[in-house]
Design a protein around this motif. Sequence first.
Motif, PDB file in Angstrom:
ATOM      1  N   LEU A 218      10.955   3.420 -13.969  1.00  0.00           N
ATOM      2  CA  LEU A 218      10.326   4.673 -13.566  1.00  0.00           C
ATOM      3  C   LEU A 218       8.803   4.642 -13.701  1.00  0.00           C
ATOM      4  CD1 LEU A 218      12.866   7.106 -15.246  1.00  0.00           C
ATOM      5  CD2 LEU A 218      12.760   6.456 -12.849  1.00  0.00           C
ATOM      6  N   VAL A 219       8.273   3.544 -14.216  1.00  0.00           N
ATOM      7  CA  VAL A 219       6.832   3.439 -14.417  1.00  0.00           C
ATOM      8  C   VAL A 219       6.161   3.049 -13.106  1.00  0.00           C
ATOM      9  CG1 VAL A 219       4.988   2.276 -15.667  1.00  0.00           C
ATOM     10  CG2 VAL A 219       7.138   2.830 -16.842  1.00  0.00           C
ATOM     11  N   LYS A 220       5.272   3.897 -12.613  1.00  0.00           N
ATOM     12  CA  LYS A 220       4.554   3.634 -11.355  1.00  0.00           C
ATOM     13  C   LYS A 220       3.227   2.956 -11.653  1.00  0.00           C
ATOM     14  CE  LYS A 220       5.628   7.915 -10.820  1.00  0.00           C
ATOM     15  NZ  LYS A 220       5.729   9.342 -10.454  1.00  0.00           N
ATOM     16  N   GLU A 221       2.950   1.900 -10.935  1.00  0.00           N
ATOM     17  CA  GLU A 221       1.733   1.127 -11.138  1.00  0.00           C
ATOM     18  C   GLU A 221       0.825   1.338  -9.927  1.00  0.00           C
ATOM     19  OE1 GLU A 221       2.691  -2.943 -12.106  1.00  0.00           O
ATOM     20  OE2 GLU A 221       4.605  -2.315 -13.013  1.00  0.00           O
TER      21      GLU A 221
ATOM     22  N   ALA B 142      12.420   8.505  -7.464  1.00  0.00           N
ATOM     23  CA  ALA B 142      11.085   8.298  -8.020  1.00  0.00           C
ATOM     24  C   ALA B 142      10.862   6.866  -8.473  1.00  0.00           C
ATOM     25  CB  ALA B 142      10.845   9.250  -9.194  1.00  0.00           C
ATOM     26  N   ILE B 143      11.867   5.998  -8.317  1.00  0.00           N
ATOM     27  CA  ILE B 143      11.708   4.580  -8.679  1.00  0.00           C
ATOM     28  C   ILE B 143      10.844   3.893  -7.621  1.00  0.00           C
ATOM     29  CG2 ILE B 143      12.904   2.380  -9.024  1.00  0.00           C
ATOM     30  CD1 ILE B 143      15.375   3.962  -9.835  1.00  0.00           C
ATOM     31  N   PRO B 144       9.728   3.253  -8.006  1.00  0.00           N
ATOM     32  CA  PRO B 144       8.948   2.497  -7.020  1.00  0.00           C
ATOM     33  C   PRO B 144       9.799   1.376  -6.420  1.00  0.00           C
ATOM     34  CG  PRO B 144       7.724   2.773  -9.074  1.00  0.00           C
ATOM     35  CD  PRO B 144       9.131   3.216  -9.352  1.00  0.00           C
ATOM     36  N   PHE B 145       9.612   1.099  -5.147  1.00  0.00           N
ATOM     37  CA  PHE B 145      10.486   0.141  -4.474  1.00  0.00           C
ATOM     38  C   PHE B 145      10.455  -1.227  -5.130  1.00  0.00           C
ATOM     39  CE2 PHE B 145       6.531  -1.108  -2.440  1.00  0.00           C
ATOM     40  CZ  PHE B 145       6.688  -2.476  -2.292  1.00  0.00           C
TER      41      PHE B 145
ATOM     42  N   ALA C 272       6.986   8.442  -5.683  1.00  0.00           N
ATOM     43  CA  ALA C 272       7.287   7.126  -6.246  1.00  0.00           C
ATOM     44  C   ALA C 272       6.129   6.160  -6.098  1.00  0.00           C
ATOM     45  CB  ALA C 272       8.527   6.541  -5.563  1.00  0.00           C
ATOM     46  N   PHE C 273       4.980   6.627  -5.593  1.00  0.00           N
ATOM     47  CA  PHE C 273       3.862   5.737  -5.292  1.00  0.00           C
ATOM     48  C   PHE C 273       2.915   5.578  -6.485  1.00  0.00           C
ATOM     49  CE2 PHE C 273      -0.323   4.748  -3.439  1.00  0.00           C
ATOM     50  CZ  PHE C 273      -0.001   3.649  -2.661  1.00  0.00           C
ATOM     51  N   CYS C 274       2.473   6.687  -7.054  1.00  0.00           N
ATOM     52  CA  CYS C 274       1.557   6.640  -8.191  1.00  0.00           C
ATOM     53  C   CYS C 274       1.560   7.990  -8.899  1.00  0.00           C
ATOM     54  CB  CYS C 274       0.141   6.265  -7.750  1.00  0.00           C
ATOM     55  SG  CYS C 274      -0.668   7.480  -6.686  1.00  0.00           S
ATOM     56  N   ASN C 275       0.924   8.052 -10.056  1.00  0.00           N
ATOM     57  CA  ASN C 275       0.867   9.299 -10.827  1.00  0.00           C
ATOM     58  C   ASN C 275      -0.262  10.219 -10.373  1.00  0.00           C
ATOM     59  OD1 ASN C 275       3.073   8.740 -12.614  1.00  0.00           O
ATOM     60  ND2 ASN C 275       1.764   7.291 -13.705  1.00  0.00           N
ATOM     61  N   GLU C 276      -1.227   9.669  -9.640  1.00  0.00           N
ATOM     62  CA  GLU C 276      -2.342  10.484  -9.153  1.00  0.00           C
ATOM     63  C   GLU C 276      -1.895  11.230  -7.891  1.00  0.00           C
ATOM     64  OE1 GLU C 276      -3.660   7.052 -11.539  1.00  0.00           O
ATOM     65  OE2 GLU C 276      -2.424   7.235  -9.735  1.00  0.00           O
ATOM     66  N   GLN C 277      -1.586  12.500  -8.026  1.00  0.00           N
ATOM     67  CA  GLN C 277      -1.004  13.256  -6.921  1.00  0.00           C
ATOM     68  C   GLN C 277      -1.904  13.303  -5.700  1.00  0.00           C
ATOM     69  OE1 GLN C 277       2.136  14.605  -6.681  1.00  0.00           O
ATOM     70  NE2 GLN C 277       2.504  13.462  -8.580  1.00  0.00           N
ATOM     71  N   TRP C 278      -3.202  13.470  -5.900  1.00  0.00           N
ATOM     72  CA  TRP C 278      -4.109  13.553  -4.754  1.00  0.00           C
ATOM     73  C   TRP C 278      -4.116  12.254  -3.961  1.00  0.00           C
ATOM     74  CZ3 TRP C 278      -8.111  10.174  -4.010  1.00  0.00           C
ATOM     75  CH2 TRP C 278      -8.498   9.398  -5.110  1.00  0.00           C
ATOM     76  N   LEU C 279      -4.092  11.126  -4.687  1.00  0.00           N
ATOM     77  CA  LEU C 279      -4.094   9.826  -4.023  1.00  0.00           C
ATOM     78  C   LEU C 279      -2.775   9.585  -3.305  1.00  0.00           C
ATOM     79  CD1 LEU C 279      -5.404   7.080  -3.469  1.00  0.00           C
ATOM     80  CD2 LEU C 279      -4.525   6.301  -5.692  1.00  0.00           C
TER      81      LEU C 279
ATOM     82  N   TRP D 226       5.417   2.823   7.160  1.00  0.00           N
ATOM     83  CA  TRP D 226       6.297   4.002   7.209  1.00  0.00           C
ATOM     84  C   TRP D 226       7.011   4.160   5.860  1.00  0.00           C
ATOM     85  CZ3 TRP D 226      10.007   7.334   6.744  1.00  0.00           C
ATOM     86  CH2 TRP D 226      10.211   8.328   7.684  1.00  0.00           C
ATOM     87  N   VAL D 227       7.539   3.052   5.334  1.00  0.00           N
ATOM     88  CA  VAL D 227       8.263   3.109   4.066  1.00  0.00           C
ATOM     89  C   VAL D 227       7.316   3.464   2.915  1.00  0.00           C
ATOM     90  CG1 VAL D 227       9.639   1.777   2.419  1.00  0.00           C
ATOM     91  CG2 VAL D 227      10.041   1.520   4.881  1.00  0.00           C
ATOM     92  N   ILE D 228       6.076   2.978   2.964  1.00  0.00           N
ATOM     93  CA  ILE D 228       5.114   3.342   1.931  1.00  0.00           C
ATOM     94  C   ILE D 228       4.858   4.851   1.950  1.00  0.00           C
ATOM     95  CG2 ILE D 228       2.729   3.089   1.160  1.00  0.00           C
ATOM     96  CD1 ILE D 228       4.407   0.682   0.505  1.00  0.00           C
ATOM     97  N   GLY D 229       4.722   5.427   3.146  1.00  0.00           N
ATOM     98  CA  GLY D 229       4.575   6.880   3.251  1.00  0.00           C
ATOM     99  C   GLY D 229       5.783   7.610   2.694  1.00  0.00           C
ATOM    100  N   HIS D 230       6.945   7.052   2.935  1.00  0.00           N
ATOM    101  CA  HIS D 230       8.202   7.585   2.387  1.00  0.00           C
ATOM    102  C   HIS D 230       8.177   7.554   0.859  1.00  0.00           C
ATOM    103  CE1 HIS D 230      12.163   6.147   0.794  1.00  0.00           C
ATOM    104  NE2 HIS D 230      12.637   7.210   1.411  1.00  0.00           N
TER     105      HIS D 230
END
Length: 479
Positions: free
Chosen positions: A136-139, A424-427, A200-207, A190-194
Amino acid sequence: MDLAFSVGQVQPQVGLKGNALQGNLRRKAPTRSLPGREASRQEAPGKGALAGFAAAAVAVARGLRRRIRRRQGGQAVGTLERTAESLGWDVEGKPILKDRVEKALERGGLDGIALKQNKQWPTKGEVLGAIPKDCLVKETGRSLAHAAASTLQVLLCGYLAWKYIPMTTAAIPLWILYAVAQGTIATGPWVIGHECGHNAFCNEQWLQTLVGYTLHTALMVPYFSWQRSHAVHHSKTNHMSEGETHVPRVQKGDTNKYTTMAKSVGQGFVAGTRMITHLVLGWPAYILAGATGGPAYGKTNHLWPFTPFSNGKKDLFPGVWKQKVLLSDVGIVGMTALLMWWAKHSGLASVFALYLAPLMVTNCWLVLYTWLQHTDVDIPHFDKENWTWVKGAFHTVDRPYGPVLDYLHHKIGSTHVAHHVCSAIPFYKARKATEALKEKFPNFYLYDPTPVHKALWRVSSRCTAVQKAEGNNGMYIFT
């Protein structure tokens, strides 16, 4: 409107062909034996030798298939001789139900795991507890690197085509090859946008929002609209009334329009027709009209959440989501204006060849993935009284897309069960989560080793409508 998100008749692996032989692998041999067989063996010793070789070949095939299951899917393979009765179905005096279940066993690739009755389902807490905490840790850096790599691959492919493929009629075959290649590569962003839409991308919501909104808008996807409808899909997977996308039609009576069509023009025509309508028209039909969405939401539109849409018992875009839909539209309008400017300066042919044709291929990939993740001849759906979140998550199926597509598409099809258990698991940590789920829940995790092109043909030709099966599990299975 039966258009978006679904897919053919396949024989699962091991190089064996034909439903009859496959049936023998699944069922007990005595049920297939014929009267007088022993007498014929005594009268023709040569035939007995051939029968011995055939039996040996079947035994080897069974062993190979067991090893494939253990290596590729981790499925429970205590026996391959599945019948409706062995799976807990009460089919005595119910020949139609028995035939439906056993046809699903013959055609499908899951050895009856999804159709087994009266399973003792784990709780949601038990399922989520099986996911290793570090999954569950997003990098942020790692996620950005993958996003950059996918984007650069698209830009490079487009540049090479623009630079070296002439805009001539003679070069049309090259442009077709480019569209397939570029559309396949563009599925990565497309999958990155998903990923961003799932947090599941990062903890910085704005980014995360900036990356997701930019990538999806560039691919003509209304970011917030799809984020909401896709979240509903996750929350109600394989729910017959409140599911979102790929909710199958309910067949009334003994036949439906596709089975009638198959009798007159053949099963192959049905498969081909549905593949075209789903893969080519499916995505716009879903975005603009809510095709294959659950009946609880009525007709929906991802660009306009007001009248005449938003007319179901439940609102797909409630409250603040209506404003977010309009915010998504700002990006789509801006992208449309950019394309019009491009066409004005370079010509419509250039825009179509370099952008629109590959985008159609990307949309095909999106539909194909989503369809095959939740649909097959031996995967049931559930009514409101019997559906649970755990059932929905575990009636997602992983498939073998191979290392190239797994790299380009960030394992979206081969680790999708874990994604549905916890989106929320990063791919890049989904493989570890998948292995944990397979080890903890081997009787629930679904993996179908059927080659994807065969699975697509099977689903498109056979998964046309469902009917509620008699029993206490509330299953709707394909006819």
